[in-house]
Design a protein around this motif. Sequence first.
Motif, short mmCIF file in Angstrom:
data_model
loop_
_atom_site.label_atom_id
_atom_site.label_comp_id
_atom_site.label_asym_id
_atom_site.label_seq_id
_atom_site.Cartn_x
_atom_site.Cartn_y
_atom_site.Cartn_z
N THR A 68 0.84 -1.19 0.00
CA THR A 68 0.00 0.00 0.00
C THR A 68 0.88 1.24 0.00
O THR A 68 1.77 1.38 0.86
CB THR A 68 -0.91 0.04 1.23
N ILE A 69 0.64 2.13 -0.95
CA ILE A 69 1.34 3.40 -0.99
C ILE A 69 0.45 4.47 -0.38
O ILE A 69 -0.77 4.46 -0.58
CB ILE A 69 1.76 3.78 -2.43
N SER A 70 1.06 5.37 0.37
CA SER A 70 0.31 6.47 0.97
C SER A 70 1.23 7.67 1.11
O SER A 70 2.46 7.53 0.99
CB SER A 70 -0.26 6.08 2.33
N ASP A 72 1.80 11.60 3.28
CA ASP A 72 1.42 12.55 4.32
C ASP A 72 2.01 13.90 3.89
O ASP A 72 3.22 14.13 4.06
CB ASP A 72 1.97 12.11 5.67
N ASN A 73 1.20 14.75 3.35
CA ASN A 73 1.70 16.02 2.80
C ASN A 73 2.17 16.98 3.89
O ASN A 73 2.99 17.85 3.62
CB ASN A 73 0.63 16.68 1.94
N LEU A 74 1.68 16.81 5.09
CA LEU A 74 2.14 17.66 6.20
C LEU A 74 3.56 17.30 6.61
O LEU A 74 4.32 18.15 7.08
CB LEU A 74 1.21 17.56 7.39
N LYS A 75 3.90 16.03 6.42
CA LYS A 75 5.24 15.56 6.79
C LYS A 75 6.17 15.43 5.58
O LYS A 75 7.31 14.99 5.72
CB LYS A 75 5.15 14.20 7.50
N ASN A 76 5.67 15.79 4.39
CA ASN A 76 6.47 15.65 3.17
C ASN A 76 7.04 14.24 3.02
O ASN A 76 8.22 14.06 2.68
CB ASN A 76 7.63 16.67 3.16
N THR A 77 6.20 13.27 3.27
CA THR A 77 6.66 11.88 3.28
C THR A 77 5.70 10.98 2.52
O THR A 77 4.48 11.15 2.62
CB THR A 77 6.82 11.39 4.73
N VAL A 78 6.27 10.04 1.80
CA VAL A 78 5.49 8.99 1.14
C VAL A 78 5.92 7.66 1.74
O VAL A 78 7.09 7.48 2.07
CB VAL A 78 5.67 9.02 -0.39
N TYR A 79 4.97 6.77 1.88
CA TYR A 79 5.21 5.48 2.53
C TYR A 79 4.89 4.33 1.57
O TYR A 79 4.06 4.46 0.66
CB TYR A 79 4.34 5.33 3.78
N LEU A 80 5.52 3.21 1.84
CA LEU A 80 5.16 1.97 1.15
C LEU A 80 5.07 0.88 2.21
O LEU A 80 6.09 0.45 2.76
CB LEU A 80 6.20 1.58 0.09
N GLN A 81 3.85 0.51 2.53
CA GLN A 81 3.63 -0.59 3.48
C GLN A 81 3.66 -1.89 2.70
O GLN A 81 2.87 -2.07 1.76
CB GLN A 81 2.27 -0.42 4.18
N MET A 82 4.55 -2.78 3.08
CA MET A 82 4.74 -4.03 2.37
C MET A 82 4.42 -5.19 3.31
O MET A 82 5.10 -5.38 4.32
CB MET A 82 6.18 -4.14 1.86
N ASN A 83 3.38 -5.92 2.97
CA ASN A 83 2.96 -7.08 3.76
C ASN A 83 3.11 -8.35 2.94
O ASN A 83 3.25 -8.31 1.72
CB ASN A 83 1.50 -6.92 4.19
N SER A 84 3.08 -9.47 3.63
CA SER A 84 3.18 -10.78 2.97
C SER A 84 4.35 -10.81 2.00
O SER A 84 4.21 -11.24 0.84
CB SER A 84 1.87 -11.11 2.23
N LEU A 85 5.49 -10.38 2.46
CA LEU A 85 6.65 -10.29 1.59
C LEU A 85 7.11 -11.65 1.11
O LEU A 85 7.01 -12.66 1.82
CB LEU A 85 7.78 -9.56 2.31
N LYS A 86 7.63 -11.64 -0.11
CA LYS A 86 8.10 -12.87 -0.77
C LYS A 86 9.58 -12.69 -1.13
O LYS A 86 10.04 -11.55 -1.32
CB LYS A 86 7.30 -13.12 -2.04
N PRO A 87 10.30 -13.78 -1.28
CA PRO A 87 11.72 -13.66 -1.69
C PRO A 87 11.88 -12.87 -2.98
O PRO A 87 12.87 -12.14 -3.14
CB PRO A 87 12.15 -15.11 -1.84
N GLU A 88 10.93 -12.97 -3.88
CA GLU A 88 11.02 -12.24 -5.15
C GLU A 88 10.81 -10.74 -4.99
O GLU A 88 10.98 -9.99 -5.96
CB GLU A 88 10.04 -12.80 -6.19
N ASP A 89 10.47 -10.28 -3.80
CA ASP A 89 10.40 -8.84 -3.53
C ASP A 89 11.77 -8.26 -3.20
O ASP A 89 11.92 -7.04 -3.06
CB ASP A 89 9.45 -8.55 -2.38
#
Length: 125
Positions: A68-70, A72-89
């Motif tokens: 999930t990408i999200s 926060d414009n107040l913090k000037n930050t973009v996030y990438l939440q990565m779940n169920s990670l696989k070796p191919e990631d």
Amino acid sequence: QVQLVESGGGLVQAGGSLRLSCAASGRTFSSYTMGWFRQAPGKQRELVAAITSGGTTKYADSVKGRFTISRDNLKNTVYLQMNSLKPEDTAVYYCAAANFVYGTRWYREDLFDYWGQGTQVTVSS
């Protein structure tokens, strides 16, 4: 000029989670389209996810439902939440910013103007 600094990478077991962060300099962060790309050894860099200033998102098929990408414009930050990670990631993950995007393929790599140095994500099996 925009400077992007990624953090949050590391080593995780398959099935685990990580959250990447990308802090951006500059006063106009909210107007940028932001993206996460990755490059595995011996492979071309590819889009992982992108988000426009209006919140429209795009995901690579390989990560849909897991990442999930999200932003926060107040913090000037973009996030990438990565779940169920696989070796191919496993790859170096790069944050990128675009001044202006257009067209149906607005997430194209060549439209991104600024890039971070990358953060390593390693998923063990």
